[in-house]
Design a protein around this motif. Structure first.
Motif, mmCIF file in Angstrom:
data_model
loop_
_atom_site.group_PDB
_atom_site.id
_atom_site.type_symbol
_atom_site.label_atom_id
_atom_site.label_comp_id
_atom_site.label_asym_id
_atom_site.label_seq_id
_atom_site.Cartn_x
_atom_site.Cartn_y
_atom_site.Cartn_z
ATOM 1 N N TRP A 1 0.715 -1.286 0.063
ATOM 2 C CA TRP A 1 0.058 0.164 0.009
ATOM 3 C C TRP A 1 0.887 1.349 0.034
ATOM 4 O O TRP A 1 0.334 2.447 0.126
ATOM 5 N N GLY A 2 2.137 1.255 -0.345
ATOM 6 C CA GLY A 2 3.065 2.393 -0.133
ATOM 7 C C GLY A 2 3.265 3.204 0.906
ATOM 8 O O GLY A 2 2.969 2.585 2.167
ATOM 9 N N GLY A 3 3.164 4.478 0.805
ATOM 10 C CA GLY A 3 3.379 5.339 1.917
ATOM 11 C C GLY A 3 2.225 5.651 2.711
ATOM 12 O O GLY A 3 0.896 5.694 2.008
ATOM 13 N N LEU A 4 2.328 6.208 3.913
ATOM 14 C CA LEU A 4 1.162 6.506 4.938
ATOM 15 C C LEU A 4 1.438 7.611 5.518
ATOM 16 O O LEU A 4 2.727 7.693 6.088
ATOM 17 N N LEU A 5 0.546 8.533 5.829
ATOM 18 C CA LEU A 5 0.663 9.835 6.662
ATOM 19 C C LEU A 5 -0.200 9.268 8.095
ATOM 20 O O LEU A 5 -0.992 8.723 7.976
#
Length: 810
Positions: free
Chosen positions: A100-104
């Motif tokens: 899911w790639g990057g997360l904030l």
């Protein structure tokens, strides 16, 4: 006897400190290099072995040919996992990972975000499947709820500063609230999960329940029952195509049979890759993490072996060359009754002492060099001093190297005939000159081979960096997480475009460097036969995409806001045009859809064709591609004007802080991201430079010692020549020529081998250099120059000596 051997060996080594130092230092450099390379290779070969039952875990792959595209995928359809678990008794467990790639991420009471670069949705049994150790929470129950997540230890510390994280809540991407259901140890650095820090429950991800067998987005891992031969699973696994995939295809192409599907040249083939083989033996479309290459391991292992061979050859060469000084010693020993066996034992003891001393120096050098080596290799290797196997292997290696290095000098010197050497005619009967010459040739052949390898790797890297990619990557700043702007994205873009330091900007998550990818099968309007499908990448972009990245329109036009119908327009590349089998004039104006069989299918009109550009690595051919107008923009690419980039970034950040207060400002330059794609090759190049330099140093040490010995042996000859009028230049030339012949012979052997080996290495690239002739010339000239400098110093020193002293030499 053994005590006597050691006592005499110690005295002998102290009597010739120069040669002893050269031998110790030469062997130490070779050993240190071999130790570092062995640790690196061991780390690479042991990727993913830390997981529970790793020898029984396999990843399921899908090889698909459809729409003119061949896709070797590491991902499989979402329903495959449940089918594998229920239909096959050979399969003990199944789990899935959805990248899911990057997360904030932020705490509910915080207005600022942190950034986690790699996250994933995983099945509830994921942690139990891989045997990952929990610090907080329960592995079996952690992800049983839809909005549950598990953090790694380092990410948990980032948000909770050492306090207990279990049960606390976090906000993801400013929207979703998740509960921390567990904390696991940081992912092992030599595993395919090494970059992941957040794991979310698959139960809360709706797409994971899809029954679409045409979508491939899930990494599926199976654990086979104990002692089950995986080869027996090939046929049962392939039966999934007939039972599940084909019926899914028939929903879109009613009446199509397996025979018709295969007869058209299309196929879907499922296979497996052992978990422990993924890192070095898998290079599929979209991997879970960046993998290495087994070819590079072979290369590095060869370099380590070469270093040991070079060091060993040095020892043999110097020992046999200086055997003349010990000829009388051997003659007296034999006269007094020493047997060959005793002499061999004596000389092997000396070799063993040198090898042990070299090991101590090598360990010191390796410990000092390890941090720098880790930086070059991108590793976190530590010396395993607490492992008794490590010490055992070191000692065993030292003994073996000592025996290998000392066996020839030992047997060579033990064959001296006492009558001849005591008469003073030993110089003519000692021999060994041909062997020494062969050893010098071997040393420099290895060095030349490594020089060729270094030059070719760096030429390929220069080619990659300098190749016209079909788009502009220079001065392009990529700003992440623009979705946090919400409805202000377009306003933010216009503000950025108005800055004096900005040339243009575009909103899109689809970039030519590592980013989102989306494949779809397209059909021309009125055609529904699967034989005529065109498989293409589909990118959602805005109207400024092509102009920002300098894509070249070769037919038709770019998107234009003045044409309202461009919301349903499509621009394709030359590869897509070739797959369609039509000219640009024929394709322009035609309509295509990826929603075949759907009553509400959306058709896109082709309005332009762009020149091919490299959106994958140069290892891959450029595939078919299209772009359409769409709002899928987590990123913004900003083309900066030439100038001071730091001030440009400061201006952009100021606008960001004004319009997205509290949101982290994350950016990178596109050319840096492009270079990161080739980290494996860059690291290999750096390692090649280091160890090629070491090999040259070792070879030069041996040559330096031989030159010194040769000059000493020919002291009277030099004196006579000088008295008879020979100049310093003539004597230097005479002393140097013999060694240059050997180096020349080494060049003749090494160049074809180096050319062949590096051509094989280049075969992995679809776009590659042809090895230019001058690379081989530079390698040859470098070796000759190095040998001239090394030998020349000793030759000149001998040539300028006082002939009177030379003639008095006994």
């Amino acid at each position: 006897m053994i005590k006597n051997h050691f006592k005499i060996a110690w005295r002998s080594l102290k009597k010739q400190p120069f040669i002893t130092s050269l031998n110790v230092f030469g062997l130490a450099i070779g050993m240190a290099g071999a130790i570092l390379i062995t640790l690196y290779v061991y780390d690479e070969l042991n990727f993913d072995t830390i997981f529970a039952d790793s020898e029984r875990i396999y990843r399921v792959n899908a090889d698909v040919k459809f729409g003119g595209a061949v896709m070797n995928m590491a991902e499989t359809p979402p329903p495959m996992a449940s089918v594998l678990e229920t239909d096959f008794e050979q399969v003990e467990k199944v789990t899935r990972i959805r990248n899911w790639g990057g997360l904030l991420i932020s705490r509910k009471d915080s207005k600022s975000n942190g950034k986690e670069e790699r996250s994933a949705y995983v099945d509830p049994n994921f942690f139990d499947f891989f045997g990952l150790k929990f610090i907080e929470g329960n592995a079996q129950k952690a992800l049983d709820n839809n909005n549950a997540l598990v953090l790694t230890e380092s990410s948990a510390y980032k948000y909770f500063k050492g306090s207990e994280a279990l049960g606390k809540t976090l906000r993801l991407n400013n929207e979703d609230i998740y509960t921390v259901a567990g904390v696991v140890e940081d992912m092992p650095k030599n595993s395919l999960l090494r970059e992941h820090t957040v794991f979310m429950s698959m139960l809360g991800f709706e797409d994971s329940r899809s029954q679409d067998w045409g979508s491939h987005n899930y990494f599926t891992f199976i654990k086979m029952v104990p002692d089950y031969p995986i080869d027996n699973f090939k046929e049962p696994l392939q039966s999934l195509f007939r039972s599940y995939t084909l019926p899914s295809v028939q929903r879109y192409f009613p009446g199509i049979t397996e025979e018709a599907f295969l007869a058209s040249g299309n196929y879907v083939r499922y296979n497996t890759t052992p978990l422990q083989d993924i890192h070095l033996h898998s290079n599929r479309h979209v991997e879970l993490s960046q993998n290495g290459r087994i070819e590079n391991i072979y290369i590095l292992a060869s370099i380590g072996l070469f270093l040991l061979i070079l060091a060993s050859v040095n020892f043999m060469n110097l020992s046999t060359a200086h055997s003349l000084k010990r000829a009388k010693e051997v003659g007296i020993r034999k006269t007094l009754g020493s047997k060959k066996k005793g002499l061999v034992g004596q000389f092997l003891t000396e070799a063993g002492l040198v090898s042990f001393a070299s090991l101590l120096v090598a360990l010191l050098v390796a410990v000092i060099a390890l941090p720098y080596f880790n930086e070059i290799a991108g590793k976190e290797i530590a010396m395993p001093f607490g492992n008794p196997v490590f010490w055992l292997l070191l000692l065993l290696g030292s003994v073996v190297l000592g025996l290998l290095s000392g066996w020839y000098p030992a047997f060579f010197m033990s064959r001296f005939k006492p009558v001849k050497v005591l008469k003073g005619s030993g110089e003519q009967h000692i021999g060994g000159g041909r062997v020494r010459s062969a050893l010098v040739v071997t040393q420099f052949a290895i060095s030349v081979f490594l020089i060729v390898g270094t030059l070719v790797i760096y030429r390929q890297l220069q080619f990659i960096q300098g190749k016209d990619l079909g788009y502009s990557k220079e001065q392009v700043l990529v700003l992440n997480d623009v979705f946090t702007l919400g409805g202000q994205k377009l306003a933010f873009k216009e503000r950025i475009k108005s800055l004096s330091s900005v040339e243009n900007a575009t909103l899109s998550s689809y970039l030519p460097t590592p980013s989102n990818r989306s494949d779809n099968s397209y059909f021309e309007e009125g055609i529904t036969d699967q034989e005529y499908a065109v498989q293409m990448q589909r990118w959602f972009v805005d109207y400024d995409y092509a102009s920002t990245l300098d894509l070249t329109v070769v037919a038709g036009r770019d998107f234009n806001r003045d044409f309202p119908t461009d919301s349903l327009a499509m621009i394709i590349n030359e590869s897509a045009l070739a797959k369609m089998g039509q000219s640009a004039d024929e394709v322009l104006g035609k309509r295509f859809s990826s929603n075949i069989g759907d009553e509400n299918a959306v058709f896109y009109t082709v309005v332009g064709v762009v020149r091919n550009f490299h959106f994958e690595t140069l290892r891959d051919e450029i595939g078919a591609w299209n772009m359409i107008i769409g709002d899928f923009s987590n990123s913004m690419a900003i083309k900066l004007k030439p100038g001071e980039f730091s001030s440009s970034i400061a201006q952009i950040e100021s606008v960001w802080e004004e319009m997205a207060p509290g949101q982290s400002f994350n950016y990178y330059f596109m050319d840096e991201s492009f270079n990161d794609t080739y980290q494996t090759e860059q690291r290999l190049g750096h390692i090649f430079i280091v160890f090629t330099t070491l090999s040259i140093i070792i070879a030069c040490l041996g040559l330096f010692g031989l030159a010194a010995f040769n000059a000493q042996k020919r002291t009277k000859e030099i004196g006579v020549r000088k008295v008879l009028g020979a100049s310093v230049a003539q004597i230097t030339y005479k002393l140097t020529l013999d060694f240059l012949k050997l180096v020349g012979l080494a060049v003749v052997f090494a160049l074809p081998l180096g050319w062949y080996a590096m051509n094989r290495w280049l075969e992995d690239f679809s776009y590659r250099i042809d090895i230019p002739w001058w690379v081989l010339v530079v390698a040859a000239v470098s070796a000759i120059f190095i040998s001239v400098v090394t030998v020349g110093f000793q030759s000149i020193k001998a040539a300028i000596s006082d002939p009177v002293k030379s003639l008095r030499t006994e």
